[in-house]
Design a protein around this motif. Structure first.
Motif, PDB file in Angstrom:
ATOM      1  N   THR A 162     -54.345  -4.438 -58.218  1.00 19.87           N
ATOM      2  CA  THR A 162     -55.824  -3.957 -57.480  1.00 19.87           C
ATOM      3  C   THR A 162     -56.392  -4.562 -56.538  1.00 19.87           C
ATOM      4  OG1 THR A 162     -57.147  -2.192 -57.891  1.00 19.87           O
ATOM      5  CG2 THR A 162     -57.827  -4.917 -59.253  1.00 19.87           C
ATOM      6  N   ASN A 163     -57.104  -3.905 -55.372  1.00 20.29           N
ATOM      7  CA  ASN A 163     -57.671  -4.754 -54.452  1.00 20.29           C
ATOM      8  C   ASN A 163     -59.124  -5.650 -54.880  1.00 20.29           C
ATOM      9  OD1 ASN A 163     -58.860  -2.414 -55.048  1.00 20.29           O
ATOM     10  ND2 ASN A 163     -60.283  -2.290 -54.021  1.00 20.29           N
ATOM     11  N   GLU A 164     -59.102  -6.594 -53.835  1.00 15.89           N
ATOM     12  CA  GLU A 164     -60.129  -7.679 -54.413  1.00 15.89           C
ATOM     13  C   GLU A 164     -61.776  -7.460 -54.956  1.00 15.89           C
ATOM     14  OE1 GLU A 164     -60.294 -11.929 -52.924  1.00 15.89           O
ATOM     15  OE2 GLU A 164     -60.421 -10.430 -51.519  1.00 15.89           O
ATOM     16  N   SER A 165     -62.311  -6.236 -54.394  1.00 19.50           N
ATOM     17  CA  SER A 165     -63.025  -5.728 -54.217  1.00 19.50           C
ATOM     18  C   SER A 165     -63.209  -4.750 -55.429  1.00 19.50           C
ATOM     19  CB  SER A 165     -63.576  -4.806 -52.810  1.00 19.50           C
ATOM     20  OG  SER A 165     -64.688  -4.860 -53.121  1.00 19.50           O
ATOM     21  N   PRO A 166     -64.500  -4.880 -56.509  1.00 20.57           N
ATOM     22  CA  PRO A 166     -64.223  -4.290 -57.246  1.00 20.57           C
ATOM     23  C   PRO A 166     -65.004  -2.909 -57.275  1.00 20.57           C
ATOM     24  CG  PRO A 166     -66.621  -5.991 -57.347  1.00 20.57           C
ATOM     25  CD  PRO A 166     -65.084  -5.922 -55.817  1.00 20.57           C
ATOM     26  N   ILE A 167     -65.117  -2.615 -56.304  1.00 21.23           N
ATOM     27  CA  ILE A 167     -65.459  -1.215 -55.658  1.00 21.23           C
ATOM     28  C   ILE A 167     -64.397  -0.674 -55.106  1.00 21.23           C
ATOM     29  CG2 ILE A 167     -66.639   0.100 -53.883  1.00 21.23           C
ATOM     30  CD1 ILE A 167     -69.011  -2.722 -53.833  1.00 21.23           C
ATOM     31  N   ASP A 168     -63.893   1.132 -55.169  1.00 19.41           N
ATOM     32  CA  ASP A 168     -63.275   1.458 -54.703  1.00 19.41           C
ATOM     33  C   ASP A 168     -61.323   1.107 -55.019  1.00 19.41           C
ATOM     34  OD1 ASP A 168     -64.772   3.550 -54.980  1.00 19.41           O
ATOM     35  OD2 ASP A 168     -65.444   3.089 -52.256  1.00 19.41           O
ATOM     36  N   ARG A 169     -61.241   1.310 -56.163  1.00 15.96           N
ATOM     37  CA  ARG A 169     -60.370   0.270 -57.032  1.00 15.96           C
ATOM     38  C   ARG A 169     -59.419   1.138 -57.429  1.00 15.96           C
ATOM     39  NH1 ARG A 169     -60.692  -4.744 -60.827  1.00 15.96           N
ATOM     40  NH2 ARG A 169     -60.872  -6.486 -58.565  1.00 15.96           N
ATOM     41  N   ILE A 170     -57.999   0.984 -56.579  1.00 15.57           N
ATOM     42  CA  ILE A 170     -56.648   1.395 -56.682  1.00 15.57           C
ATOM     43  C   ILE A 170     -56.035   0.483 -57.687  1.00 15.57           C
ATOM     44  CG2 ILE A 170     -54.798   3.076 -56.095  1.00 15.57           C
ATOM     45  CD1 ILE A 170     -56.556   3.361 -53.387  1.00 15.57           C
ATOM     46  N   TYR A 171     -55.952   0.874 -58.839  1.00 20.17           N
ATOM     47  CA  TYR A 171     -54.505   0.149 -59.586  1.00 20.17           C
ATOM     48  C   TYR A 171     -53.584   0.478 -59.514  1.00 20.17           C
ATOM     49  CZ  TYR A 171     -59.364  -1.052 -61.873  1.00 20.17           C
ATOM     50  OH  TYR A 171     -60.187  -1.841 -62.367  1.00 20.17           O
ATOM     51  N   GLY A 172     -52.481  -0.313 -59.257  1.00 23.45           N
ATOM     52  CA  GLY A 172     -51.307  -0.546 -59.854  1.00 23.45           C
ATOM     53  C   GLY A 172     -50.639  -0.783 -61.478  1.00 23.45           C
ATOM     54  N   ALA A 214     -56.164  -8.301 -56.790  1.00 24.90           N
ATOM     55  CA  ALA A 214     -56.908  -9.176 -57.672  1.00 24.90           C
ATOM     56  C   ALA A 214     -55.004  -8.569 -59.044  1.00 24.90           C
ATOM     57  CB  ALA A 214     -57.936  -8.874 -58.435  1.00 24.90           C
ATOM     58  N   GLN A 215     -55.018  -9.178 -60.184  1.00 21.69           N
ATOM     59  CA  GLN A 215     -54.341  -8.947 -60.821  1.00 21.69           C
ATOM     60  C   GLN A 215     -54.636 -10.046 -61.793  1.00 21.69           C
ATOM     61  OE1 GLN A 215     -50.933  -8.646 -60.013  1.00 21.69           O
ATOM     62  NE2 GLN A 215     -51.259  -9.125 -57.641  1.00 21.69           N
ATOM     63  N   GLY A 216     -54.541  -7.856 -63.301  1.00 17.30           N
ATOM     64  CA  GLY A 216     -55.732  -8.803 -63.820  1.00 17.30           C
ATOM     65  C   GLY A 216     -54.701  -8.501 -65.523  1.00 17.30           C
ATOM     66  N   PHE A 217     -54.450  -9.668 -66.424  1.00 21.85           N
ATOM     67  CA  PHE A 217     -53.624  -9.520 -67.735  1.00 21.85           C
ATOM     68  C   PHE A 217     -54.721 -10.443 -68.704  1.00 21.85           C
ATOM     69  CE2 PHE A 217     -55.069 -13.276 -64.990  1.00 21.85           C
ATOM     70  CZ  PHE A 217     -55.278 -14.460 -66.419  1.00 21.85           C
ATOM     71  N   VAL A 224     -56.633 -13.527 -58.030  1.00 22.01           N
ATOM     72  CA  VAL A 224     -56.489 -13.824 -56.816  1.00 22.01           C
ATOM     73  C   VAL A 224     -55.577 -14.121 -56.647  1.00 22.01           C
ATOM     74  CG1 VAL A 224     -57.533 -12.574 -54.816  1.00 22.01           C
ATOM     75  CG2 VAL A 224     -58.393 -12.535 -57.249  1.00 22.01           C
ATOM     76  N   LYS A 225     -54.640 -13.443 -56.508  1.00 21.30           N
ATOM     77  CA  LYS A 225     -53.467 -13.629 -55.592  1.00 21.30           C
ATOM     78  C   LYS A 225     -53.414 -13.621 -53.932  1.00 21.30           C
ATOM     79  CE  LYS A 225     -49.174 -11.815 -55.632  1.00 21.30           C
ATOM     80  NZ  LYS A 225     -48.850 -11.550 -54.523  1.00 21.30           N
ATOM     81  N   THR A 226     -52.749 -14.006 -52.864  1.00 24.87           N
ATOM     82  CA  THR A 226     -52.214 -13.373 -51.692  1.00 24.87           C
ATOM     83  C   THR A 226     -51.088 -12.836 -51.529  1.00 24.87           C
ATOM     84  OG1 THR A 226     -53.777 -14.845 -50.806  1.00 24.87           O
ATOM     85  CG2 THR A 226     -52.214 -13.830 -49.052  1.00 24.87           C
TER      86      THR A 226
END
Length: 135
Positions: free
Chosen positions: A85-95, A71-74, A61-63
């Motif tokens: 995506t947004n930091e919250s695990p709920i209602d995520r919109i992924y780039g 949140a950066q997933g790898f 998680v970065k600012t």
């Protein structure tokens, strides 16, 4: 449109849905640094549509420059960058990172953001010799 993707080593695979031509190129300095490239291209997935069918990504998680936490997933094994995506695990919109999407050739960017940070030589990239293999 249904899309699939994976990390380089195959430890993580996913399925998602997205609207056609929903690709953004980001030139911000954070994306340059985190991708180790001149920009990052992302496919915006429909909300809550990403399903990891194999493995689970690690997140950092970065600012962002905007002040938002992202949140950066790898892949923890090969290091492939998969999404933001947004930091919250709920209602995520992924780039979703375009390079990890199997159908990447079917997409064309519809917008560029943070263009003031774009590397100046990108405007002349089409003038640089191109080869099918290493010259």
């Amino acid at each position: 449109m249904k899309i699939t993707g994976s990390c380089f080593c195959g430890d993580i695979t996913y399925e998602a849905t997205t609207q056609n031509n929903n690709v953004i190129v980001c030139h911000c300095s954070d994306c340059q640094r985190m991708s180790s490239g001149p920009f990052r291209a992302v496919v915006i997935a429909d909300p809550n549509s990403v399903d990891f069918t194999k493995g689970q990504p690690k997140e950092y998680v970065k600012t962002a420059q905007s002040g938002n936490k992202r949140a950066q997933g790898f892949c923890a094994n090969c290091g492939t960058s998969l999404y933001a995506t947004n930091e919250s695990p709920i209602d995520r919109i992924y780039g979703l990172r375009l390079g990890a999407v199997d159908q990447r050739e079917q997409f064309k960017p519809s917008a560029q953001i943070w263009s003031k940070s774009a590397l100046t030589w990108l405007a002349d990239l089409h003038k640089i010799p191109a080869y099918d293999t290493t010259p």
